[in-house]
Design an enzyme around this catalytic site. Structure first.
Site, PDB file in Angstrom:
ATOM      1  N   LYS A  12       0.902  -1.497   0.009  1.00  0.00           N
ATOM      2  CA  LYS A  12       0.088  -0.184   0.055  1.00  0.00           C
ATOM      3  C   LYS A  12       0.955   1.145   0.177  1.00  0.00           C
ATOM      4  O   LYS A  12       1.708   1.371   0.781  1.00  0.00           O
ATOM      5  CB  LYS A  12      -1.051   0.055   1.136  1.00  0.00           C
ATOM      6  CG  LYS A  12      -2.114   0.959   1.274  1.00  0.00           C
ATOM      7  CD  LYS A  12      -3.143   0.827   0.133  1.00  0.00           C
ATOM      8  CE  LYS A  12      -4.167   0.237   0.588  1.00  0.00           C
ATOM      9  NZ  LYS A  12      -5.029  -0.492  -0.446  1.00  0.00           N
ATOM     10  N   THR A  57      -3.152  -5.508   0.668  1.00  0.00           N
ATOM     11  CA  THR A  57      -2.681  -4.064   0.614  1.00  0.00           C
ATOM     12  C   THR A  57      -3.456  -3.142   1.900  1.00  0.00           C
ATOM     13  O   THR A  57      -3.090  -2.438   2.645  1.00  0.00           O
ATOM     14  CB  THR A  57      -2.467  -3.244  -0.440  1.00  0.00           C
ATOM     15  OG1 THR A  57      -3.615  -3.008  -1.014  1.00  0.00           O
ATOM     16  CG2 THR A  57      -1.552  -3.973  -1.402  1.00  0.00           C
ATOM     17  N   ARG A 171     -13.655  18.252  15.443  1.00  0.00           N
ATOM     18  CA  ARG A 171     -13.119  17.683  14.349  1.00  0.00           C
ATOM     19  C   ARG A 171     -11.553  18.317  13.837  1.00  0.00           C
ATOM     20  O   ARG A 171     -11.444  19.555  14.789  1.00  0.00           O
ATOM     21  CB  ARG A 171     -13.986  17.691  12.940  1.00  0.00           C
ATOM     22  CG  ARG A 171     -14.072  19.119  12.457  1.00  0.00           C
ATOM     23  CD  ARG A 171     -14.813  19.248  11.106  1.00  0.00           C
ATOM     24  NE  ARG A 171     -15.206  20.630  10.851  1.00  0.00           N
ATOM     25  CZ  ARG A 171     -15.626  21.136   9.772  1.00  0.00           C
ATOM     26  NH1 ARG A 171     -15.956  20.319   8.799  1.00  0.00           N
ATOM     27  NH2 ARG A 171     -15.647  22.566   9.434  1.00  0.00           N
ATOM     28  N   GLN A 214     -16.675  28.178   6.629  1.00  0.00           N
ATOM     29  CA  GLN A 214     -17.205  29.477   5.970  1.00  0.00           C
ATOM     30  C   GLN A 214     -17.074  30.549   6.848  1.00  0.00           C
ATOM     31  O   GLN A 214     -16.518  31.816   6.769  1.00  0.00           O
ATOM     32  CB  GLN A 214     -18.769  29.290   5.304  1.00  0.00           C
ATOM     33  CG  GLN A 214     -18.746  28.317   4.300  1.00  0.00           C
ATOM     34  CD  GLN A 214     -19.068  26.866   4.381  1.00  0.00           C
ATOM     35  OE1 GLN A 214     -18.445  26.567   5.341  1.00  0.00           O
ATOM     36  NE2 GLN A 214     -19.772  26.339   3.477  1.00  0.00           N
ATOM     37  N   HIS A 242      -9.924  17.407   4.330  1.00  0.00           N
ATOM     38  CA  HIS A 242     -10.607  16.560   5.170  1.00  0.00           C
ATOM     39  C   HIS A 242      -9.594  15.472   5.886  1.00  0.00           C
ATOM     40  O   HIS A 242      -8.851  15.098   5.203  1.00  0.00           O
ATOM     41  CB  HIS A 242     -11.484  15.731   4.536  1.00  0.00           C
ATOM     42  CG  HIS A 242     -12.721  16.488   3.630  1.00  0.00           C
ATOM     43  ND1 HIS A 242     -13.363  17.517   4.421  1.00  0.00           N
ATOM     44  CD2 HIS A 242     -12.766  16.604   2.463  1.00  0.00           C
ATOM     45  CE1 HIS A 242     -14.094  18.053   3.556  1.00  0.00           C
ATOM     46  NE2 HIS A 242     -13.903  17.393   2.232  1.00  0.00           N
TER      47      HIS A 242
HETATM   48  O1  URC Z   1     -16.799  23.863   7.210  1.00  0.00           O
HETATM   49  C1  URC Z   1     -17.418  22.950   6.433  1.00  0.00           C
HETATM   50  N1  URC Z   1     -18.300  23.728   5.433  1.00  0.00           N
HETATM   51  C2  URC Z   1     -18.989  22.977   4.585  1.00  0.00           C
HETATM   52  O2  URC Z   1     -19.751  23.501   3.874  1.00  0.00           O
HETATM   53  C3  URC Z   1     -18.891  21.565   4.671  1.00  0.00           C
HETATM   54  N2  URC Z   1     -19.428  20.666   3.966  1.00  0.00           N
HETATM   55  C4  URC Z   1     -19.111  19.307   4.435  1.00  0.00           C
HETATM   56  O3  URC Z   1     -19.198  18.345   4.016  1.00  0.00           O
HETATM   57  N3  URC Z   1     -17.949  19.666   5.389  1.00  0.00           N
HETATM   58  C5  URC Z   1     -17.994  21.077   5.531  1.00  0.00           C
HETATM   59  N4  URC Z   1     -17.319  21.465   6.322  1.00  0.00           N
END
Ligand code: URC
Length: 287
Positions: A12, A57, A171, A214, A242
């Site tokens: 992997k 893997t 998160r 945002q 992510h």
């Molecule tokens: O801060 C975020 N804004 C989003 O618009 C969004 N969409 C998502 O799937 N995760 C997140 N996180």
């Protein structure tokens, strides 16, 4: 003429694992890219398709995540040895394990859980000037990679029949900042202005308890404008890098927000402008 199987290996490649170690409010971060390659008695799978000797893997990737939890990630040489010894010791068909690890360095911004990645960022400038004598200057940066290992939530979002995302109250929030800011005039202490804008972006990212990227974007833009009267508009593009919590339960391990899979694509892309209410129009400034 006979055909024979030559040298071969498999594994992997590029398991991107981020390990957060929480020491009270002070977090430590290890961000690595692990590539495993195994070789040995693998003739059968190539010649007949018999997979008996093949450790998937996928299992190799899981091992990387499980070891990150179980042993932590110290020096990458040590982590590499741990993995390589494991595969050779536990799989009779494996005669040789190759483990290559790349580590990405992070520096603290402020507080216990905010980091900026070493190197890689690029300072930018875009200038327009008309024959009539008016000009616009847009300063900026790209690839300023930042991460908060806590202090980020995302919940209360709209849902439809395709929504599977679980709401979260804690998160990892990471992004590679592209920021451009428009100056009112063509006279400024450019280097000082750049340093102040960069600082404002970093501080706002670190200090905003984020309910969405945002919201963080708006605070970052605002911080640049609040710090400098000479700047009238900030445009930001923030990819949501992510970090998915790895499910370690199948291996009898708990993942208390410690081991993450850092995905590179697809990514959310959050873009927006923040401006003063007296910002002059500048149709061509950004192109
Ligand atoms: O801060 C975020 N804004 C989003 O618009 C969004 N969409 C998502 O799937 N995760 C997140 N996180």
């Amino acid at each position: 003429m006979a055909v024979v199987l030559g040298p071969n290996r498999y594994g992997k490649a590029e398991t991107r694992v981020v390990r957060v170690t929480r020491d009270g409010g002070t977090h430590r971060l290890k961000d690595v890219n692990v590539s495993v390659s195994l070789s040995g008695a693998m003739d059968e799978v190539h010649l007949t398709g018999d997979n008996a000797a093949v450790l998937p893997t996928d299992s190799q990737k899981n091992t990387v995540f499980a070891f990150a939890k179980r042993y932590g990630i110290g020096a990458i040489e040590e982590f590499g040895l741990l993995l390589a010894r494991h595969f050779t010791a536990s799989q009779p068909a494996v005669a040789h394990a190759r483990v290559e690890i790349h580590e990405y360095g992070w520096r603290r911004i402020s507080g216990g859980h905010s980091f900026v990645r070493d190197g890689g960022e690029v300072r930018t400038a875009l200038v327009h000037h008309d024959v009539g004598g008016t000009g616009t200057v847009v300063s900026g940066l790209t690839d300023l990679v930042v991460l908060n290992s806590t202090g980020s939530e995302f919940h209360g979002f709209a849902r439809d029949e395709y929504t599977t995302l679980e709401p979260t109250r804690d998160r990892v929030l990471a992004t590679a900042v592209t920021a451009r800011w428009r100056h009112r005039g063509t006279e400024a202490a450019w280097d000082d202005s750049y340093a102040a804008a960069r600082d404002a972006l970093l501080s706002a990212f670190a200090e905003t308890h984020s309910l969405s990227l945002q919201q963080t974007l708006y605070q970052m833009g605002r911080a640049v404008l609040d710090g400098q009267d000479g700047v009238c508009e900030v445009r930001l593009a923030l990819p949501n890098k992510h970090h998915f919590l790895v499910d370690l339960e199948p291996f009898g391990l708990e993942n208390d927000n410690e081991v993450y899979f850092a995905a590179d694509r697809p990514y959310g892309l959050i873009e927006g402008a923040v401006l003063t209410d007296d910002a002059p129009d500048a149709p061509s400034a950004w192109n």
